[in-house]
Design an enzyme around this catalytic site. Structure first.
Site, PDB file in Angstrom:
ATOM      1  N   SER A  98       0.845  -1.196   0.000  1.00  0.00           N
ATOM      2  CA  SER A  98       0.000   0.000   0.000  1.00  0.00           C
ATOM      3  C   SER A  98       0.885   1.253   0.000  1.00  0.00           C
ATOM      4  O   SER A  98       1.736   1.392  -0.877  1.00  0.00           O
ATOM      5  CB  SER A  98      -0.952  -0.034   1.207  1.00  0.00           C
ATOM      6  OG  SER A  98      -1.955   0.946   1.073  1.00  0.00           O
ATOM      7  N   ASP A 110     -16.664 -16.710 -10.392  1.00  0.00           N
ATOM      8  CA  ASP A 110     -15.784 -17.741  -9.832  1.00  0.00           C
ATOM      9  C   ASP A 110     -15.460 -18.847 -10.848  1.00  0.00           C
ATOM     10  O   ASP A 110     -14.282 -19.153 -11.080  1.00  0.00           O
ATOM     11  CB  ASP A 110     -16.452 -18.288  -8.546  1.00  0.00           C
ATOM     12  CG  ASP A 110     -15.845 -19.562  -8.015  1.00  0.00           C
ATOM     13  OD1 ASP A 110     -14.730 -19.920  -8.453  1.00  0.00           O
ATOM     14  OD2 ASP A 110     -16.472 -20.200  -7.146  1.00  0.00           O
ATOM     15  N   ASP A 121     -14.208 -22.469  -6.806  1.00  0.00           N
ATOM     16  CA  ASP A 121     -13.633 -22.537  -5.455  1.00  0.00           C
ATOM     17  C   ASP A 121     -13.938 -21.271  -4.647  1.00  0.00           C
ATOM     18  O   ASP A 121     -13.335 -21.033  -3.605  1.00  0.00           O
ATOM     19  CB  ASP A 121     -12.118 -22.737  -5.553  1.00  0.00           C
ATOM     20  CG  ASP A 121     -11.435 -21.630  -6.363  1.00  0.00           C
ATOM     21  OD1 ASP A 121     -12.161 -20.808  -6.964  1.00  0.00           O
ATOM     22  OD2 ASP A 121     -10.196 -21.592  -6.402  1.00  0.00           O
ATOM     23  N   ASP A 168      -8.590  -6.164  -4.848  1.00  0.00           N
ATOM     24  CA  ASP A 168      -8.259  -5.004  -4.004  1.00  0.00           C
ATOM     25  C   ASP A 168      -9.381  -3.971  -4.101  1.00  0.00           C
ATOM     26  O   ASP A 168      -9.804  -3.608  -5.201  1.00  0.00           O
ATOM     27  CB  ASP A 168      -6.932  -4.398  -4.482  1.00  0.00           C
ATOM     28  CG  ASP A 168      -6.340  -3.386  -3.505  1.00  0.00           C
ATOM     29  OD1 ASP A 168      -7.100  -2.542  -2.982  1.00  0.00           O
ATOM     30  OD2 ASP A 168      -5.123  -3.438  -3.284  1.00  0.00           O
ATOM     31  N   HIS A 207      -7.036  -5.846  -0.263  1.00  0.00           N
ATOM     32  CA  HIS A 207      -5.961  -4.858  -0.203  1.00  0.00           C
ATOM     33  C   HIS A 207      -4.901  -5.293   0.810  1.00  0.00           C
ATOM     34  O   HIS A 207      -5.122  -5.252   2.009  1.00  0.00           O
ATOM     35  CB  HIS A 207      -6.520  -3.492   0.182  1.00  0.00           C
ATOM     36  CG  HIS A 207      -5.479  -2.414   0.187  1.00  0.00           C
ATOM     37  ND1 HIS A 207      -4.711  -2.125  -0.926  1.00  0.00           N
ATOM     38  CD2 HIS A 207      -5.057  -1.571   1.157  1.00  0.00           C
ATOM     39  CE1 HIS A 207      -3.871  -1.151  -0.633  1.00  0.00           C
ATOM     40  NE2 HIS A 207      -4.047  -0.799   0.618  1.00  0.00           N
TER      41      HIS A 207
END
Ligand code: CA
Length: 576
Positions: A199, A266, A273, A443, A489
């Site tokens: 970050s 997915d 999964d 994120d 994130h």
């Protein structure tokens, strides 16, 4: 017990035979501080130095480092910049001489903090690395940058901007490298130097790579908060979408859109999964309108004030996904465009939560209302408007064009300190440096495409005459990018618990730098849920994961790659 005086006069061989207790004294540490010659313009305050040993402490729960038990010497001291009446604090954690492996690790912070407290610096000890952190000159290790900025309303604190931008991490590293060699008596031995941060810490890593070519042998940057002028205004974009469309969705409605997006996308990666390993295929094939009318239900919550500003109680939320809710979500996903329809920036990948779009319940009107994104609002109010405040007085009248104007203002004020997208890394590459860059594909705070854009900028600037594949191969010799399936994130994603996280990056980097073991796929581990501890491998950009017959392949998929790149045609200057 040997005396400190014996150590002060003895050489490297003796130092390595010393115990942690032998060397972890203020007198020994003071005697081995860097000389003034090691950094022009800095004066170390010897009298400020403290040294304290810690033994067999648990270091657990980090997503960046495996669990370990560590013993170390904590040495803290202050220095000042000549000509400035300032004080910067640095702390170094030093392993026992018998465990030192000629390594140094620099660490950074997150958000507006320039360090991560004890949570990153501990990571060096299991690898035999001395590790350092800085307070940036902000008054204490727990003070963040906004405590010293602005000096007064209307008056920027420019030294603090540059300290935060790149200078303090640089100084902590140079002083730390010299101190480490002196402390262990290894002045004639190669000291391998590393950096790891995520970050803001990821941005700080890039700030060093771009400026100080031979400072680090290996730099690990996660989800970097670079392209700062865009990144921080971007946090406000979801608010302005809500305001422009005049719809403030109940959080439960957006959460349901996310859940339905994850469920639908997915399987597109070939493996059902619960992890969206291919948010690009999600972008290409998922129709968000399919969520229309789907029911949502969330329980009431009580008021909280444990972290940050108090959150009022909110009622139970029951309803169905509305056309307005979908319009808000879809507009956010398209990324910021100005009133001319030109692309200003991009947003998070489908499957990420809409954290910036969180609304607040107003009990007096029994409705959901605008809730300013903290990082976005503070950036504009404090760092662009130079006001000592953490929120904007109002977002009334703020449009998509206002956001673009704020981005331009940020570029003009902070390009040389915070933007951190200098794309020509030739000096670092020539010095033999390596970069391992990763970013969670879900994120919700820094767009994953932001990392892809920078990687692409470096590729284009440094290898302009090569084909796409040849230039990526050349770049991969020393700079590799990995998108972490489903990750949030700088950490695992509770909504996609079976996704992995690269917890062993420092080991990977050490092996690459010191042993020439090139990472192909990136080693990662499931850190939660029923598959806790499971090893997974992450594909190296631009290859993308695809499960065929239960086996993961890393495939080249041009249509998917194309979804990651944006023409920011709202700007006439290059945006790296
Ligand atoms: Ca999947």
């Amino acid at each position: 017990m040997r005396s400190a005086a014996w150590l002060l006069t003895s050489g490297a061989a003796f130092a390595s035979a010393a115990s942690l207790a032998d060397v972890c004294t203020s007198s020994y540490a003071k005697a081995h501080l860097p000389t003034t010659a090691s950094y022009e313009g800095i004066t170390i305050d010897k009298s400020s130095l403290t040294a304290q040993a810690f033994y067999n402490e648990p270091f657990t729960g980090s997503v960046m480092y495996p669990n370990a038990t560590i013993s170390y010497c904590n040495v803290t001291f202050a220095y000042s910049h000549n000509g400035l009446n300032d004080q910067v604090l640095v702390t170094y954690w030093l392993p026992s001489p018998s465990e030192f492996q000629d390594r140094f690790l620099a660490t950074g912070g997150g958000g507006l903090a320039i360090n991560s407290g004890n949570s990153s610096v501990a990571g060096g000890i299991p690898y035999g690395a001395a590790a350092g952190l800085t307070d940036g000159g902000f008054g204490s290790f727990s003070n963040s940058w906004d405590t010293v900025f602005p000096l007064a309303n209307g008056t920027a604190n420019w030294p603090a901007v540059y300290n935060f931008g790149y200078q303090s991490i640089h100084e902590m590293t140079v002083l730390g490298q010299a101190f480490t060699k002196s402390f262990y008596g290894t002045n004639s031995t190669k000291l391998f130097s590393y950096y790891q941060g995520c970050s803001e810490g990821g941005r700080e890593g890039w700030s060093q790579v771009q400026r100080f070519a031979d400072q680090f042998d290996g730099v690990i940057t996660g989800a970097p908060a670079f392209r700062y002028a865009f990144q921080q205004v971007q946090h406000l974009y979801s608010n302005i979408v809500e305001q422009t469309l005049n719809y403030y969705p109940p959080p439960c409605e957006l959460a349901e859109i996310v859940n339905l997006t994850i469920a639908a996308c997915d399987p597109l990666d070939g493996k059902t999964d619960g992890v969206v390993a291919r948010s690009d295929l999600c972008k290409l094939h998922f129709n968000i309108n399919s969520t229309l009318g789907k029911p949502y239900s969330c329980a009431a919550s009580s008021a909280t004030s444990m972290m940050g500003p108090p959150a009022p109680a909110s009622p139970a939320q029951n309803g169905t996904v509305s056309a307005k809710g979908i319009e808000v979500a879809a507009t956010i996903l398209h990324g910021l465009r100005n009133s001319q329809g030109q692309q200003v920036y991009f947003n998070y990948q489908p499957g990420a939560t809409f954290a910036d779009a969180q609304t607040e319940y107003d009990a007096t009107t029994d409705s959901w209302t605008l809730d300013q994104s903290g990082l976005g609002a503070e950036w504009v109010e404090r760092y662009l408007m130079l006001q000592n405040a953490s929120l904007l007085p109002t977002l009334n009248g703020v449009t998509y064009d206002t956001l673009q104007a704020w981005i331009t203002q940020g570029l003009q004020m902070y390009t040389d300190s915070l933007e951190t997208t200098w794309p020509d890394l030739t000096p670092f590459q020539k010095a033999g440096g390596k970069v391992l860059h990763y970013h969670g594909e879900s994120d919700n705070s820094i767009p994953t495409a932001s990392s892809v854009r920078y990687h692409e900028s470096v590729r284009k600037v440094m290898y302009p005459d090569m084909s796409y594949n040849a230039s990526n191969a050349a770049l991969n010799e020393w700079y590799r990018l990995y998108l972490i399936p489903g990750a949030a994130h700088c950490g695992p994603n509770p909504l996609q618990p079976n996704g992995p996280f690269p917890q062993t990056n420092l080991q990977v980097m050490i092996d690459w730098v010191e042993k020439g073991v090139e990472p192909t796929t990136l080693n990662a581990t499931v850190l939660q849920g029923e598959h806790l501890g499971q090893n997974q491998q992450v594909c190296q950009w631009p290859l993308r994961p695809l499960y065929v017959g239960g086996e993961m392949q890393c495939v080249y998929d041009q249509a998917s790659i194309d979804t990651w790149h944006y023409d920011l045609d709202a700007f006439k200057v290059p945006i790296y």
